[in-house]
Design a protein around this motif. Sequence first.
Motif, PDB file in Angstrom:
ATOM      1  N   GLU A 199       5.932 -38.223   0.137  1.00 13.55           N
ATOM      2  CA  GLU A 199       7.215 -38.852   0.429  1.00 13.55           C
ATOM      3  C   GLU A 199       8.033 -39.009  -0.855  1.00 13.55           C
ATOM      4  OE1 GLU A 199       5.969 -41.770   4.138  1.00 13.55           O
ATOM      5  OE2 GLU A 199       6.014 -42.527   2.098  1.00 13.55           O
ATOM      6  N   LYS A 250      14.955 -37.195   5.013  1.00 10.05           N
ATOM      7  CA  LYS A 250      13.817 -36.462   5.543  1.00 10.05           C
ATOM      8  C   LYS A 250      13.585 -36.818   7.010  1.00 10.05           C
ATOM      9  CE  LYS A 250       8.808 -35.986   4.976  1.00 10.05           C
ATOM     10  NZ  LYS A 250       7.622 -36.449   4.209  1.00 10.05           N
ATOM     11  N   GLN A 254      14.051 -34.300  10.285  1.00  8.45           N
ATOM     12  CA  GLN A 254      12.915 -34.093  11.177  1.00  8.45           C
ATOM     13  C   GLN A 254      13.248 -34.477  12.609  1.00  8.45           C
ATOM     14  OE1 GLN A 254       9.750 -36.351   9.367  1.00  8.45           O
ATOM     15  NE2 GLN A 254       8.913 -34.565   8.309  1.00  8.45           N
ATOM     16  N   ASP A 478       6.480 -37.254  10.732  1.00  8.82           N
ATOM     17  CA  ASP A 478       6.122 -37.909   9.478  1.00  8.82           C
ATOM     18  C   ASP A 478       4.951 -38.821   9.741  1.00  8.82           C
ATOM     19  OD1 ASP A 478       6.152 -38.894   6.959  1.00  8.82           O
ATOM     20  OD2 ASP A 478       7.735 -40.375   7.339  1.00  8.82           O
TER      21      ASP A 478
END
Length: 480
Positions: A199, A250, A254, A478
């Motif tokens: 991350e 991110k 996603q 994630d």
Amino acid sequence: MHWIKISCILCVFGCFKDFRPSESFITDYLTGPWKNFTKEEVNQDIYPVTTYSYLAMLILIFLITDFVRYKPIIVLCGLSGIVTYIMIIFGKTVIVFQIVEFFYGVFMSTEVAYYTYIYAKVDKQHYQEVTGHTKAAVLLGRSMSGIVAQLTASFELLDYHQLNFITLSANIFATIWALFLPSVNHSMYFHRSSVTEKEQGKDTLDYHLQHSSNLQESPDVENGKTKHCFIVSSARLLRKIRNAYALLWKHFVQAYTTYRVAKWSVWWALATCGYLQVISYSQLLWQTAVIPGDMIYNGAVDFVYAIVGAATVFYVGKIQLNWTLLGDIMLSIFSLLEGGMLLGFSYSYNIWLLYCGYVIFGVIYHTMVTVASFEVAKYISEDSYGLVFGMNTFLALLTQSLLTLVVVNTLMLNIRQQFFIYGSYFLVLAMMYIVMGIINVVQHYQSGTKFHVWISDDDKSLSASYTSTVEPSKPKHDSS
């Protein structure tokens, strides 16, 4: 503190925050002898400010909520409500009420902290339960405010002006109660309890701080240490901001590059836009159908709407339906029904038909947006809940602001013409999902062999029966 206690404390705040009996008659109050605004002033000069203010504040509030760890924004929610209703009680001019609508927009935008606070305070296995608790608390507050408003108005115990004092008292209590909420030690993005190397990335400031050599100190050791601490402190703050926004981006990519998330989110945002517009201007429409001197039942309608909506939302989660296959069709059918009702509203002068249609419209919206919520949640990481829900709300408000700018402030249509436009809006939305639904069903029956739809839950795969020629790969999530 145990998660149930935290949930109860938060729910008490949510209940009193939404206990606003004066809102059931707010349009009649503004156009009545207490304020003497014209319907045109309320429609074109006052109400639109809330939409623009809500949009402008939402992104700012959303971004700083995580940074300041939720609780201060929840307190701000209560404070903005207090300011709003004090100004409603004492305000007299259009300009003052435009400022009122600004603070009301702040009040609405700060609700993001109420809905996301609990995710930072409880373990992930309790997310579904506490989400139900917070939504139930809001609906309870709305239903109780509706019945109190109707009973006090029907029995002439209080007038519309005096109802504002009850709403103000509830907001004061909610604000004081919010001070007892437990503080949040870590949050989703800016104050994470742990950040993985994946991350964080090796190019972040945190990595360099941990692996860099000691800074050179000046001959003055004390000043050198002060300078060193200042540089490290500033670098850590910059690192937090940089890492947080990298993780936000991110999660955003996603989520919205997943087809099903994008599909449900588009309907969620566009339907929410139409819903907010309808509930904002319904009381103006009802005024055109009420015979002067007749009893007004706005409070009772709000009560029925909240109770029926709560029951429907509760049971929809128990319905076993293949939403992957039938979701588009269901969305199109209900959007078509809502559009047809709104077109009917634009022509009808039967107040009971308008009341019943309002309840049905609201129940349909809350039911399908609940389905959209748990369908979206299947394909995103748990840390992304607040981000995705906040972005969908932002898109809804952006669309609503454009709709308000065109329909209300530019074309200056009367209220019945506005509802004709809103009905047409839902019909266009229905056509979009009819096309997607037909394509989905045709692809389903052309394939003919079974496969499984994979749903990730902390990297444990669950499957639901479906049909296709190819077994798709699991959507990426994630794992943080």
